[in-house]
Design a protein around this motif. Sequence first.
Motif, PDB file in Angstrom:
ATOM      1  N   MET A 144       0.768  -1.219   0.138  1.00 46.49           N
ATOM      2  CA  MET A 144       0.063   0.033   0.033  1.00 46.49           C
ATOM      3  C   MET A 144       0.973   1.331  -0.041  1.00 46.49           C
ATOM      4  O   MET A 144       1.971   1.193   0.585  1.00 46.49           O
ATOM      5  CB  MET A 144      -0.969  -0.090   1.270  1.00 46.49           C
ATOM      6  N   LEU A 145       0.256   2.541  -0.515  1.00 46.27           N
ATOM      7  CA  LEU A 145       1.047   3.587  -0.651  1.00 46.27           C
ATOM      8  C   LEU A 145       1.083   4.153   0.978  1.00 46.27           C
ATOM      9  O   LEU A 145       2.066   4.991   0.931  1.00 46.27           O
ATOM     10  CB  LEU A 145       0.509   4.328  -1.534  1.00 46.27           C
ATOM     11  N   LEU A 146       0.050   4.069   1.571  1.00 45.26           N
ATOM     12  CA  LEU A 146       0.367   5.003   2.893  1.00 45.26           C
ATOM     13  C   LEU A 146       0.547   4.033   4.103  1.00 45.26           C
ATOM     14  O   LEU A 146       0.264   2.857   4.153  1.00 45.26           O
ATOM     15  CB  LEU A 146      -0.985   5.356   3.031  1.00 45.26           C
ATOM     16  N   ASN A 147       1.161   4.476   5.208  1.00 47.41           N
ATOM     17  CA  ASN A 147       1.694   3.972   6.180  1.00 47.41           C
ATOM     18  C   ASN A 147       0.445   3.571   6.976  1.00 47.41           C
ATOM     19  O   ASN A 147       0.273   2.530   7.602  1.00 47.41           O
ATOM     20  CB  ASN A 147       2.810   4.631   6.918  1.00 47.41           C
ATOM     21  N   ASN A 148      -0.534   4.287   7.194  1.00 48.02           N
ATOM     22  CA  ASN A 148      -1.637   4.421   7.983  1.00 48.02           C
ATOM     23  C   ASN A 148      -2.927   4.296   6.848  1.00 48.02           C
ATOM     24  O   ASN A 148      -3.204   5.285   6.326  1.00 48.02           O
ATOM     25  CB  ASN A 148      -1.854   5.449   9.045  1.00 48.02           C
ATOM     26  N   SER A 149      -3.639   3.170   6.732  1.00 48.12           N
ATOM     27  CA  SER A 149      -4.679   3.058   5.668  1.00 48.12           C
ATOM     28  C   SER A 149      -5.763   4.256   6.170  1.00 48.12           C
ATOM     29  O   SER A 149      -6.210   4.380   7.475  1.00 48.12           O
ATOM     30  CB  SER A 149      -5.350   1.590   5.733  1.00 48.12           C
ATOM     31  N   ILE A 150      -6.463   4.735   5.169  1.00 50.02           N
ATOM     32  CA  ILE A 150      -7.328   5.687   5.314  1.00 50.02           C
ATOM     33  C   ILE A 150      -8.671   5.253   5.070  1.00 50.02           C
ATOM     34  O   ILE A 150      -9.620   5.860   4.732  1.00 50.02           O
ATOM     35  CB  ILE A 150      -7.177   6.968   4.293  1.00 50.02           C
ATOM     36  N   SER A 151      -8.851   3.883   4.894  1.00 49.58           N
ATOM     37  CA  SER A 151     -10.137   2.954   4.562  1.00 49.58           C
ATOM     38  C   SER A 151      -9.827   1.754   5.178  1.00 49.58           C
ATOM     39  O   SER A 151      -9.114   1.167   5.184  1.00 49.58           O
ATOM     40  CB  SER A 151     -10.304   2.863   2.934  1.00 49.58           C
ATOM     41  N   HIS A 152     -11.114   1.219   5.518  1.00 52.99           N
ATOM     42  CA  HIS A 152     -11.498  -0.028   5.885  1.00 52.99           C
ATOM     43  C   HIS A 152     -11.473  -1.138   5.038  1.00 52.99           C
ATOM     44  O   HIS A 152     -11.467  -2.243   5.182  1.00 52.99           O
ATOM     45  CB  HIS A 152     -12.659   0.036   7.078  1.00 52.99           C
ATOM     46  N   THR A 153     -11.559  -0.597   3.593  1.00 52.29           N
ATOM     47  CA  THR A 153     -11.646  -1.385   2.669  1.00 52.29           C
ATOM     48  C   THR A 153     -10.248  -1.860   2.353  1.00 52.29           C
ATOM     49  O   THR A 153      -9.276  -1.192   2.156  1.00 52.29           O
ATOM     50  CB  THR A 153     -12.016  -0.686   1.298  1.00 52.29           C
ATOM     51  N   GLU A 154     -10.116  -3.096   2.087  1.00 55.29           N
ATOM     52  CA  GLU A 154      -8.981  -3.940   1.721  1.00 55.29           C
ATOM     53  C   GLU A 154      -8.889  -4.046   0.352  1.00 55.29           C
ATOM     54  O   GLU A 154      -9.835  -4.453  -0.584  1.00 55.29           O
ATOM     55  CB  GLU A 154      -8.816  -5.385   2.270  1.00 55.29           C
ATOM     56  N   THR A 159     -11.948   9.864   1.064  1.00 55.68           N
ATOM     57  CA  THR A 159     -11.790   9.409   2.192  1.00 55.68           C
ATOM     58  C   THR A 159     -11.544   8.058   2.196  1.00 55.68           C
ATOM     59  O   THR A 159     -11.059   7.171   2.912  1.00 55.68           O
ATOM     60  CB  THR A 159     -13.057   9.317   3.390  1.00 55.68           C
ATOM     61  N   HIS A 160     -12.013   7.278   0.891  1.00 53.78           N
ATOM     62  CA  HIS A 160     -11.669   5.955   0.468  1.00 53.78           C
ATOM     63  C   HIS A 160     -10.384   5.583  -0.223  1.00 53.78           C
ATOM     64  O   HIS A 160      -9.856   4.456  -0.094  1.00 53.78           O
ATOM     65  CB  HIS A 160     -12.903   5.192  -0.090  1.00 53.78           C
ATOM     66  N   CYS A 161      -9.833   6.662  -0.892  1.00 53.54           N
ATOM     67  CA  CYS A 161      -8.700   6.232  -1.703  1.00 53.54           C
ATOM     68  C   CYS A 161      -7.350   6.906  -1.374  1.00 53.54           C
ATOM     69  O   CYS A 161      -7.339   7.639  -0.529  1.00 53.54           O
ATOM     70  CB  CYS A 161      -9.123   6.850  -3.020  1.00 53.54           C
ATOM     71  N   GLU A 162      -6.233   6.166  -1.993  1.00 53.14           N
ATOM     72  CA  GLU A 162      -5.113   6.519  -1.722  1.00 53.14           C
ATOM     73  C   GLU A 162      -4.488   7.258  -3.004  1.00 53.14           C
ATOM     74  O   GLU A 162      -3.548   8.020  -2.671  1.00 53.14           O
ATOM     75  CB  GLU A 162      -4.171   5.295  -1.386  1.00 53.14           C
ATOM     76  N   VAL A 163      -5.253   7.024  -4.118  1.00 52.13           N
ATOM     77  CA  VAL A 163      -4.661   7.759  -5.304  1.00 52.13           C
ATOM     78  C   VAL A 163      -5.803   8.142  -6.022  1.00 52.13           C
ATOM     79  O   VAL A 163      -6.849   7.270  -6.319  1.00 52.13           O
ATOM     80  CB  VAL A 163      -4.001   6.911  -6.390  1.00 52.13           C
ATOM     81  N   ILE A 164      -6.010   9.354  -6.316  1.00 54.00           N
ATOM     82  CA  ILE A 164      -7.145   9.933  -6.717  1.00 54.00           C
ATOM     83  C   ILE A 164      -6.753  10.558  -8.067  1.00 54.00           C
ATOM     84  O   ILE A 164      -5.718  11.606  -8.301  1.00 54.00           O
ATOM     85  CB  ILE A 164      -7.951  11.170  -5.881  1.00 54.00           C
ATOM     86  N   ARG A 210      -6.366  13.350   2.751  1.00 54.76           N
ATOM     87  CA  ARG A 210      -5.882  13.041   3.783  1.00 54.76           C
ATOM     88  C   ARG A 210      -4.164  12.978   3.348  1.00 54.76           C
ATOM     89  O   ARG A 210      -3.709  12.908   2.346  1.00 54.76           O
ATOM     90  CB  ARG A 210      -5.834  11.473   4.462  1.00 54.76           C
ATOM     91  N   PRO A 211      -3.197  13.836   4.125  1.00 57.14           N
ATOM     92  CA  PRO A 211      -1.924  13.684   4.261  1.00 57.14           C
ATOM     93  C   PRO A 211      -1.440  12.224   3.735  1.00 57.14           C
ATOM     94  O   PRO A 211      -1.644  11.485   4.201  1.00 57.14           O
ATOM     95  CB  PRO A 211      -1.260  14.351   5.411  1.00 57.14           C
ATOM     96  N   GLY A 212      -0.589  12.360   2.797  1.00 56.30           N
ATOM     97  CA  GLY A 212       0.048  10.931   2.208  1.00 56.30           C
ATOM     98  C   GLY A 212      -0.580  10.651   1.008  1.00 56.30           C
ATOM     99  O   GLY A 212      -0.047   9.682   0.496  1.00 56.30           O
ATOM    100  N   SER A 213      -1.845  10.992   0.850  1.00 58.38           N
ATOM    101  CA  SER A 213      -2.366  10.534  -0.498  1.00 58.38           C
ATOM    102  C   SER A 213      -1.674  11.152  -1.593  1.00 58.38           C
ATOM    103  O   SER A 213      -1.075  12.150  -1.494  1.00 58.38           O
ATOM    104  CB  SER A 213      -3.886  10.648  -0.357  1.00 58.38           C
ATOM    105  N   ILE A 214      -2.046  10.795  -2.795  1.00 59.47           N
ATOM    106  CA  ILE A 214      -1.666  11.265  -4.114  1.00 59.47           C
ATOM    107  C   ILE A 214      -2.627  11.341  -4.871  1.00 59.47           C
ATOM    108  O   ILE A 214      -3.776  10.612  -5.190  1.00 59.47           O
ATOM    109  CB  ILE A 214      -0.645  10.157  -4.897  1.00 59.47           C
ATOM    110  N   TYR A 215      -2.702  12.853  -5.612  1.00 60.30           N
ATOM    111  CA  TYR A 215      -3.546  13.399  -6.567  1.00 60.30           C
ATOM    112  C   TYR A 215      -3.033  13.468  -7.892  1.00 60.30           C
ATOM    113  O   TYR A 215      -1.714  14.146  -8.015  1.00 60.30           O
ATOM    114  CB  TYR A 215      -4.118  14.596  -6.067  1.00 60.30           C
ATOM    115  N   ILE A 216      -3.879  13.122  -8.811  1.00 61.35           N
ATOM    116  CA  ILE A 216      -3.053  12.863 -10.400  1.00 61.35           C
ATOM    117  C   ILE A 216      -4.402  13.585 -11.011  1.00 61.35           C
ATOM    118  O   ILE A 216      -5.362  12.935 -11.327  1.00 61.35           O
ATOM    119  CB  ILE A 216      -2.706  11.616 -10.746  1.00 61.35           C
TER     120      ILE A 216
END
Length: 376
Positions: A1-11, A71-76, A102-108
Amino acid sequence: MLLNNSISHTESPLNYPILGIIGCGNIGKRQAANFLAHGYSVYVYDINPARMTQLHSLGAHITQSCAELATHCEVIFTALPTPSDVIKAVLEGKQNLSQGLRPGSIYIDITTNSPETIYRLHKVMNLLGVEMLDAPFNDCSEGATSEAGMGLAVLASGSKKTFEQMQPILQLMADQVLYCGEIGNGTRCKLIHNAVNAVAVQAVSEGITLGLAQDIPLQTIWDALRFGSFGQNPGDIHGLPYYWFSRRCDHLSKHPAFTIKLLHKDLRIALDMAIERDISVPHLGLTVKDYEEAERRGWSPYAATKVRSLQEERAGVIAKASQPLISSSNLSTPPPTKASENSKNRFSLYSVLMLILVSNLFQLGLQWLFHSHHLF
């Protein structure tokens, strides 16, 4: 995963980052389906619910706002029609993306945007602790061919570290992924590409209408364009490193095969044809003026490519490279086709089989030799 702390309960399956796509139109819809097909968990948002419903049937998760998607995604990704649409979705609209990031996510942003909008977005992302790439997408229109079936190229820019982190995902989107440097350069490159393409389209239009006015069948004109040097090398784009960037055009000692004088003659004749039929060909007319200026400067015996020096003067830059430019992905060599890959595979199989056969025959020969000479 990209983030150290997951920002979603979805796996996400296969430990992939969870992706979000805002804008499910022509490009966004196909890329969402593409990511789903490659095993990614994908959340989508579009102002048109019907578009999201189509993707839901493929496994996408529907959201009710850009903020909820974040709130669910790591890359948007944003894939929207205009810069103002992006500003509304990301910064100014109700429940916009920035409210959920959230901090640590990536926006494209893969919109064909404006540099000013990209800089504004990038500034906000820095304040939020979010990494950003602008990566406009060259779609595969009718008449063009994409090996991967998705698009021709992604022109990405931003942090090199972030680009390298995202490269495996970007490579799923198109045949080529180009890193263009600092933030905003990808957008600039896409705008330059589209401008050059638009001018070439108008030039082709002038040529076709000029031919039709001369009572030449459309099929014949089309064939003449596509089977000639223009069709094989549109706008001389592949020949630029050899003819222009090398500065061969600046030296008579290079014995140019096609000179300013010769091409100027051709252009004048073509313009005369248009004038005779009262056909407006503004792009051809402007080009003739450049060649007239080149001849006034005494460039008649130089390579036709030297006329580009006039545009260099107007822009205050020089196009020069000590070596022919070759993309790191070797764009000058067409990617292997499925047929050629199959041929290579068959050749490798035959090679192995022949090696086994020769080895067995060699062993049989040795056994016969030993038996016949009572060496056992």
